[in-house]
Design a protein around this motif. Structure first.
Motif, PDB file in Angstrom:
ATOM      1  N   ILE A   1       0.831  -1.195   0.000  1.00 57.38           N
ATOM      2  CA  ILE A   1       0.000   0.000   0.000  1.00 57.38           C
ATOM      3  C   ILE A   1       0.871   1.252   0.000  1.00 57.38           C
ATOM      4  CG2 ILE A   1      -1.630   1.331   1.388  1.00 57.38           C
ATOM      5  CD1 ILE A   1      -2.989  -0.897  -0.033  1.00 57.38           C
ATOM      6  N   VAL A   2       1.924   1.263   0.806  1.00 62.88           N
ATOM      7  CA  VAL A   2       2.769   2.457   0.914  1.00 62.88           C
ATOM      8  C   VAL A   2       3.438   2.782  -0.426  1.00 62.88           C
ATOM      9  CG1 VAL A   2       4.800   3.434   2.044  1.00 62.88           C
ATOM     10  CG2 VAL A   2       3.138   2.154   3.370  1.00 62.88           C
ATOM     11  N   MET A   3       3.894   1.748  -1.122  1.00 62.62           N
ATOM     12  CA  MET A   3       4.561   1.971  -2.411  1.00 62.62           C
ATOM     13  C   MET A   3       3.589   2.476  -3.476  1.00 62.62           C
ATOM     14  SD  MET A   3       7.088  -1.300  -2.420  1.00 62.62           S
ATOM     15  CE  MET A   3       7.762  -0.919  -4.015  1.00 62.62           C
ATOM     16  N   ILE A   4       2.336   2.144  -3.348  1.00 64.51           N
ATOM     17  CA  ILE A   4       1.319   2.593  -4.291  1.00 64.51           C
ATOM     18  C   ILE A   4       0.755   3.950  -3.879  1.00 64.51           C
ATOM     19  CG2 ILE A   4      -0.981   2.070  -5.202  1.00 64.51           C
ATOM     20  CD1 ILE A   4      -0.278  -0.895  -4.830  1.00 64.51           C
ATOM     21  N   TYR A   5       0.638   4.175  -2.586  1.00 68.21           N
ATOM     22  CA  TYR A   5      -0.061   5.348  -2.056  1.00 68.21           C
ATOM     23  C   TYR A   5       0.561   6.676  -2.487  1.00 68.21           C
ATOM     24  CZ  TYR A   5      -1.906   8.718   1.245  1.00 68.21           C
ATOM     25  OH  TYR A   5      -2.484   9.812   1.787  1.00 68.21           O
ATOM     26  N   GLN A   6       1.813   6.910  -2.187  1.00 64.91           N
ATOM     27  CA  GLN A   6       2.419   8.224  -2.392  1.00 64.91           C
ATOM     28  C   GLN A   6       2.447   8.681  -3.853  1.00 64.91           C
ATOM     29  OE1 GLN A   6       3.185  10.280   0.132  1.00 64.91           O
ATOM     30  NE2 GLN A   6       3.540  11.847  -1.380  1.00 64.91           N
ATOM     31  N   PRO A   7       2.943   7.867  -4.770  1.00 67.11           N
ATOM     32  CA  PRO A   7       2.958   8.340  -6.164  1.00 67.11           C
ATOM     33  C   PRO A   7       1.554   8.547  -6.743  1.00 67.11           C
ATOM     34  CG  PRO A   7       4.226   6.307  -5.940  1.00 67.11           C
ATOM     35  CD  PRO A   7       3.619   6.593  -4.628  1.00 67.11           C
ATOM     36  N   THR A   8       0.633   7.657  -6.409  1.00 69.91           N
ATOM     37  CA  THR A   8      -0.717   7.805  -6.942  1.00 69.91           C
ATOM     38  C   THR A   8      -1.445   8.975  -6.287  1.00 69.91           C
ATOM     39  OG1 THR A   8      -1.603   6.162  -5.388  1.00 69.91           O
ATOM     40  CG2 THR A   8      -0.949   5.387  -7.582  1.00 69.91           C
ATOM     41  N   TYR A   9      -1.215   9.186  -4.987  1.00 67.64           N
ATOM     42  CA  TYR A   9      -1.840  10.329  -4.315  1.00 67.64           C
ATOM     43  C   TYR A   9      -1.400  11.635  -4.964  1.00 67.64           C
ATOM     44  CZ  TYR A   9      -2.993  13.935  -0.985  1.00 67.64           C
ATOM     45  OH  TYR A   9      -3.469  15.081  -0.429  1.00 67.64           O
ATOM     46  N   ASN A  10      -0.118  11.784  -5.196  1.00 68.78           N
ATOM     47  CA  ASN A  10       0.391  13.017  -5.805  1.00 68.78           C
ATOM     48  C   ASN A  10      -0.192  13.237  -7.199  1.00 68.78           C
ATOM     49  OD1 ASN A  10       1.957  13.610  -3.573  1.00 68.78           O
ATOM     50  ND2 ASN A  10       3.766  12.619  -4.395  1.00 68.78           N
ATOM     51  N   ALA A  11      -0.243  12.200  -8.002  1.00 71.65           N
ATOM     52  CA  ALA A  11      -0.768  12.323  -9.361  1.00 71.65           C
ATOM     53  C   ALA A  11      -2.262  12.640  -9.357  1.00 71.65           C
ATOM     54  CB  ALA A  11      -0.500  11.041 -10.140  1.00 71.65           C
ATOM     55  N   PHE A  12      -3.030  11.888  -8.574  1.00 69.84           N
ATOM     56  CA  PHE A  12      -4.472  12.121  -8.526  1.00 69.84           C
ATOM     57  C   PHE A  12      -4.796  13.477  -7.906  1.00 69.84           C
ATOM     58  CE2 PHE A  12      -5.151   7.317  -8.521  1.00 69.84           C
ATOM     59  CZ  PHE A  12      -5.500   7.293  -9.852  1.00 69.84           C
ATOM     60  N   SER A  13      -4.056  13.853  -6.894  1.00 70.02           N
ATOM     61  CA  SER A  13      -4.294  15.133  -6.234  1.00 70.02           C
ATOM     62  C   SER A  13      -4.129  16.291  -7.214  1.00 70.02           C
ATOM     63  CB  SER A  13      -3.329  15.289  -5.058  1.00 70.02           C
ATOM     64  OG  SER A  13      -3.523  16.516  -4.425  1.00 70.02           O
ATOM     65  N   LYS A  14      -3.091  16.234  -8.004  1.00 72.44           N
ATOM     66  CA  LYS A  14      -2.828  17.291  -8.987  1.00 72.44           C
ATOM     67  C   LYS A  14      -3.919  17.334 -10.052  1.00 72.44           C
ATOM     68  CE  LYS A  14       0.716  18.955 -12.132  1.00 72.44           C
ATOM     69  NZ  LYS A  14       2.017  18.708 -12.732  1.00 72.44           N
ATOM     70  N   LYS A  15      -4.305  16.171 -10.583  1.00 73.19           N
ATOM     71  CA  LYS A  15      -5.324  16.118 -11.631  1.00 73.19           C
ATOM     72  C   LYS A  15      -6.684  16.583 -11.123  1.00 73.19           C
ATOM     73  CE  LYS A  15      -3.180  12.530 -14.391  1.00 73.19           C
ATOM     74  NZ  LYS A  15      -3.283  11.150 -14.881  1.00 73.19           N
ATOM     75  N   ILE A  16      -7.045  16.167  -9.923  1.00 72.94           N
ATOM     76  CA  ILE A  16      -8.337  16.555  -9.364  1.00 72.94           C
ATOM     77  C   ILE A  16      -8.377  18.055  -9.107  1.00 72.94           C
ATOM     78  CG2 ILE A  16      -9.811  16.369  -7.311  1.00 72.94           C
ATOM     79  CD1 ILE A  16      -9.082  13.388  -7.271  1.00 72.94           C
ATOM     80  N   TYR A  17      -7.287  18.603  -8.620  1.00 75.14           N
ATOM     81  CA  TYR A  17      -7.272  20.046  -8.369  1.00 75.14           C
ATOM     82  C   TYR A  17      -7.361  20.830  -9.675  1.00 75.14           C
ATOM     83  CZ  TYR A  17      -6.369  24.539  -6.339  1.00 75.14           C
ATOM     84  OH  TYR A  17      -6.498  25.841  -5.951  1.00 75.14           O
ATOM     85  N   GLU A  18      -6.684  20.376 -10.706  1.00 78.93           N
ATOM     86  CA  GLU A  18      -6.722  21.065 -11.996  1.00 78.93           C
ATOM     87  C   GLU A  18      -8.108  21.007 -12.631  1.00 78.93           C
ATOM     88  OE1 GLU A  18      -3.684  19.136 -14.266  1.00 78.93           O
ATOM     89  OE2 GLU A  18      -2.065  20.264 -13.295  1.00 78.93           O
ATOM     90  N   LYS A  19      -8.771  19.861 -12.534  1.00 78.28           N
ATOM     91  CA  LYS A  19     -10.061  19.685 -13.202  1.00 78.28           C
ATOM     92  C   LYS A  19     -11.250  20.129 -12.362  1.00 78.28           C
ATOM     93  CE  LYS A  19      -8.655  16.046 -16.296  1.00 78.28           C
ATOM     94  NZ  LYS A  19      -8.944  14.727 -16.846  1.00 78.28           N
ATOM     95  N   LYS A  20     -11.225  19.828 -11.062  1.00 84.17           N
ATOM     96  CA  LYS A  20     -12.404  20.047 -10.223  1.00 84.17           C
ATOM     97  C   LYS A  20     -12.223  21.147  -9.178  1.00 84.17           C
ATOM     98  CE  LYS A  20     -14.420  16.044 -11.576  1.00 84.17           C
ATOM     99  NZ  LYS A  20     -15.725  15.837 -12.089  1.00 84.17           N
ATOM    100  N   LYS A  21     -10.996  21.623  -9.006  1.00 80.52           N
ATOM    101  CA  LYS A  21     -10.678  22.627  -7.984  1.00 80.52           C
ATOM    102  C   LYS A  21     -11.036  22.128  -6.580  1.00 80.52           C
ATOM    103  CE  LYS A  21      -9.164  25.582 -10.904  1.00 80.52           C
ATOM    104  NZ  LYS A  21      -7.783  25.485 -11.226  1.00 80.52           N
TER     105      LYS A  21
END
Length: 77
Positions: free
Chosen positions: A1-21
């Motif tokens: 989970i830890v190896m998946i969590y950080q990179p995916t969190y950063n990527a999804f966080s950026k995309k969601i903020y750009e698209k949905k604010k």
């Protein structure tokens, strides 16, 4: 989970903020990842951003801000 969590969190966080604010909550995202890991692995997850934006983002509140709202404000403005 830890190896998946950080990179995916950063990527999804950026995309969601750009698209949905909206700001992705790390705790809600972690719980979502744990609860849905087998589903995420088995499917191609076309609508994952919509689900994350709906279920894993901070609620909008006018009376107080959280740490990540301050962080995004400093980062962007």
């Amino acid at each position: 989970i830890v190896m998946i969590y950080q990179p995916t969190y950063n990527a999804f966080s950026k995309k969601i903020y750009e698209k949905k604010k909206k700001i992705l909550s790390p705790l809600k995202y972690g719980q979502f990842l744990i609860d849905n890991l087998s589903v995420l692995i088995k499917t191609n997850c076309k609508n994952i951003l919509d689900k994350l934006a709906r279920y894993c983002c901070y609620d909008k509140r006018k009376d107080r801000k959280n740490y990540y709202q301050f962080r995004y404000k400093l980062k962007l403005g």
